[in-house]
Design a protein around this motif. Structure first.
Motif, PDB file in Angstrom:
ATOM      1  N   GLU A 140      63.143 -10.479  15.182  1.00 54.89           N
ATOM      2  CA  GLU A 140      62.951 -11.928  15.050  1.00 54.89           C
ATOM      3  C   GLU A 140      61.538 -12.249  14.604  1.00 54.89           C
ATOM      4  O   GLU A 140      61.320 -13.089  13.733  1.00 54.89           O
ATOM      5  CB  GLU A 140      63.252 -12.618  16.384  1.00 54.89           C
ATOM      6  N   ARG A 145      66.385 -11.668  10.688  1.00 56.83           N
ATOM      7  CA  ARG A 145      67.344 -12.308  11.580  1.00 56.83           C
ATOM      8  C   ARG A 145      68.657 -11.517  11.670  1.00 56.83           C
ATOM      9  O   ARG A 145      69.309 -11.508  12.710  1.00 56.83           O
ATOM     10  CB  ARG A 145      67.613 -13.735  11.110  1.00 56.83           C
ATOM     11  N   GLU A 149      70.286 -10.270  15.158  1.00 50.73           N
ATOM     12  CA  GLU A 149      71.621 -10.644  15.623  1.00 50.73           C
ATOM     13  C   GLU A 149      72.473  -9.414  15.918  1.00 50.73           C
ATOM     14  O   GLU A 149      73.220  -9.382  16.905  1.00 50.73           O
ATOM     15  CB  GLU A 149      72.300 -11.529  14.581  1.00 50.73           C
ATOM     16  N   GLN A 172      69.330 -18.209  18.381  1.00 47.90           N
ATOM     17  CA  GLN A 172      69.381 -18.066  16.924  1.00 47.90           C
ATOM     18  C   GLN A 172      70.239 -19.164  16.303  1.00 47.90           C
ATOM     19  O   GLN A 172      69.870 -19.746  15.274  1.00 47.90           O
ATOM     20  CB  GLN A 172      69.943 -16.695  16.562  1.00 47.90           C
ATOM     21  N   LYS A 173      71.367 -19.444  16.906  1.00 51.48           N
ATOM     22  CA  LYS A 173      72.247 -20.490  16.378  1.00 51.48           C
ATOM     23  C   LYS A 173      71.590 -21.869  16.476  1.00 51.48           C
ATOM     24  O   LYS A 173      71.768 -22.720  15.600  1.00 51.48           O
ATOM     25  CB  LYS A 173      73.576 -20.491  17.134  1.00 51.48           C
ATOM     26  N   GLU A 176      69.283 -22.196  13.635  1.00 52.48           N
ATOM     27  CA  GLU A 176      70.008 -22.392  12.374  1.00 52.48           C
ATOM     28  C   GLU A 176      70.657 -23.766  12.291  1.00 52.48           C
ATOM     29  O   GLU A 176      71.140 -24.150  11.226  1.00 52.48           O
ATOM     30  CB  GLU A 176      71.079 -21.308  12.231  1.00 52.48           C
TER      31      GLU A 176
END
Length: 496
Positions: A140, A145, A149, A172-173, A176
């Motif tokens: 990260e 990314r 993940e 992470q989501k 995004e």
């Protein structure tokens, strides 16, 4: 760069010191004589030192061989892991050293070095539960990314590290902007660790954004139960959620349930203005006017606000302006010196066409704390008392450049909202809207709004101009009107 240069200098200094010491020992006289089996060995000081070093090395090799011999004997005696343990000790030492160096690199912000050390640690230790998290965080930081993940998904497969993996993918989501997936992951993380405060906050925020008020109330109850939320804050936010839920139920057409939710919200937080307004209107629909008066007066005692006054007026919609002034005296007797109370009394007297009383109600408000509303009220008073167009236009010109007054402002980002919402439309913060004056930035505009009073004064020498023509003046001077529609309505009211 500086650290590498320092290491080179230290290395050179050590070599120089050893060379100097060796030369000094070679120049020294004397020495030692060793007699072994009738043979004498004469040793110089340098040879003695070298001999001691070789002796220490031999001793270290002997101990290593001895430990290997012990491992072999144990293996022969039936200990199948004796040899593997012997050889793995060195690998573990190298692995933990690489893991430690990787954590230091991560803390210093060097993502690439941290990934390299994490791979080395994984090679020696073969313990993914220790190295995968370091790999994911390093990826990260390095901007990889996809790698991060993939590593978090590996953590999800292990029960011991599942929460860490779910939390990592969830964040992470969120980064995004995929809030739907983030919400599902937050619910899963919350099920794994209901007492984790950060997960509670993220889940509550996402549920509020998605208008899942029932789910948000359950999450809020869990925060209270885990001790991560003070009881008074819980009551306030529970009221906000109850109010939001009542609005949703009302939109669905279930008036009874909506009224119950609004009443509950007002009970939990009597000072929550939207809850008081909604509860009062539900009482009015049930013809329980005394309850509506009580709710609104209690909220007004905390903070006077226009929406409370509008709801109070709705209690008796058919009364005359004079009757309304008498009835509102019960509400406005508290906070008599408040700006909202003064403007409300002035508006009530304007409706009753008692313009001198309206002027007395305003007091010195336009001098001490002028805003667009108070200045527009003064324009209406001047019009009602028969003042000239120039005087009325002068007040309206001042209103154009004056602050807008208290509004629903987000405490987190200062975004202004037309009406109260449980979630800020700009920064998505939950329960951050307050009724207050937004921060005002000073701007120098020598040919803009600041010149309007001069322009309006010049009109007095020309033929009679309709009041509404003030908007044309603003356009000719290229002035930015913050809310032209509101000002136009105020002008029409003043003209009437």
């Amino acid at each position: 760069m500086l650290w590498s240069l320092l290491k080179v200098l230290v290395f050179v200094a050590i070599i120089a010191a050893l060379t100097l010491g060796a030369g000094y020992l070679m120049e020294m006289g004397g020495g030692a004589v060793v007699n072994m089996g009738g043979t004498e060995f004469s040793l110089s000081p340098l040879q003695i030192i070298l001999g001691l070093v070789l002796l220490l090395v031999a001793l270290w090799v002997f101990l290593k061989l001895l430990s290997l011999l012990v491992a072999v004997l144990n293996f022969i005696n039936g200990d199948e892991t004796a040899l593997s343990r012997y050889f793995s000790k060195n690998r573990e030492r190298k692995g933990y050293q690489a893991l430690s160096e990787g954590m230091m690199a991560l803390a210093s912000g060097d993502g690439s070095a941290a990934m390299s050390k994490a791979a080395k640690a994984e090679k020696y230790l073969a313990k993914p539960e220790l190295t995968n998290l370091l790999t994911a965080q390093a990826a990260e930081m390095a901007g990889d990314r996809r790698k991060a993940e993939e590593t978090y998904k590996k953590l999800v497969k292990d029960e011991a590290t599942r929460f860490v993996g779910v939390r990592g993918i969830m964040k992470q989501k969120l980064a995004e902007g995929d809030t739907d997936t983030a919400l599902e992951l937050a619910e899963h993380a919350f099920a794994l660790k209901p007492k984790h405060e950060e997960t509670q906050d993220i889940l509550l925020k996402l549920q509020a954004q998605g208008e899942d008020w029932a789910g948000a109330r359950k999450t809020l109850a869990a925060k209270l139960k885990s001790g991560s939320l003070p009881r008074d804050v819980h009551k306030r936010r529970e009221a906000v959620l109850a109010l939001s839920q009542s609005k949703g139920v009302f939109d669905e057409g279930n008036d009874t349930e909506a009224r119950e939710a609004a009443t509950e919200a007002n009970r939990l937080a009597p000072d929550l203005i939207p809850a008081a307004v909604m509860a009062a209107r539900s009482y009015i629909e049930q013809d329980k006017k005394r309850y509506a008066v009580r709710v609104l007066k209690k909220a007004w005692d905390v903070q006077p606000q226009p929406e409370l006054a509008a709801a109070y007026a709705a209690i008796e919609p058919e009364e005359t302006p004079v009757e309304r002034i008498k009835r509102f005296a019960n509400l406005t007797k508290s906070h008599a010196d408040h700006a909202e109370t003064k403007m409300l009394n002035a508006e009530l007297n304007i409706a009753a066409e008692d313009f001198p009383a309206a002027r007395r109600a305003m007091g010195d408000l336009v001098d001490t704390a002028p805003d667009a509303r108070s200045l527009t009220i003064m324009a209406a008073i001047e019009r009602g008392e028969g003042a000239s167009d120039a005087v009325v236009k002068g007040w309206l010109a001042r209103a154009l450049s004056a602050p807008r007054g208290p509004q629903w402002v987000c405490d987190a980002c200062n975004h202004i909202h037309a009406e109260w919402e449980p979630v800020c439309g700009n920064c998505a913060s939950f329960d951050t809207l307050s009724w207050k004056s937004p921060p005002v930035s000073e701007a120098v505009a020598p040919t803009g709004v600041a010149m309007l009073p001069l322009i309006v004064g010049a009109l007095e020498d020309h033929s009679r101009v309709d009041v509404v023509d003030l908007e044309d003046i603003v356009e000719r001077e290229e002035v930015e009107v913050v809310d032209a529609e509101v000002v136009s309505e105020d002008i029409e009211d003043a003209k009437a």
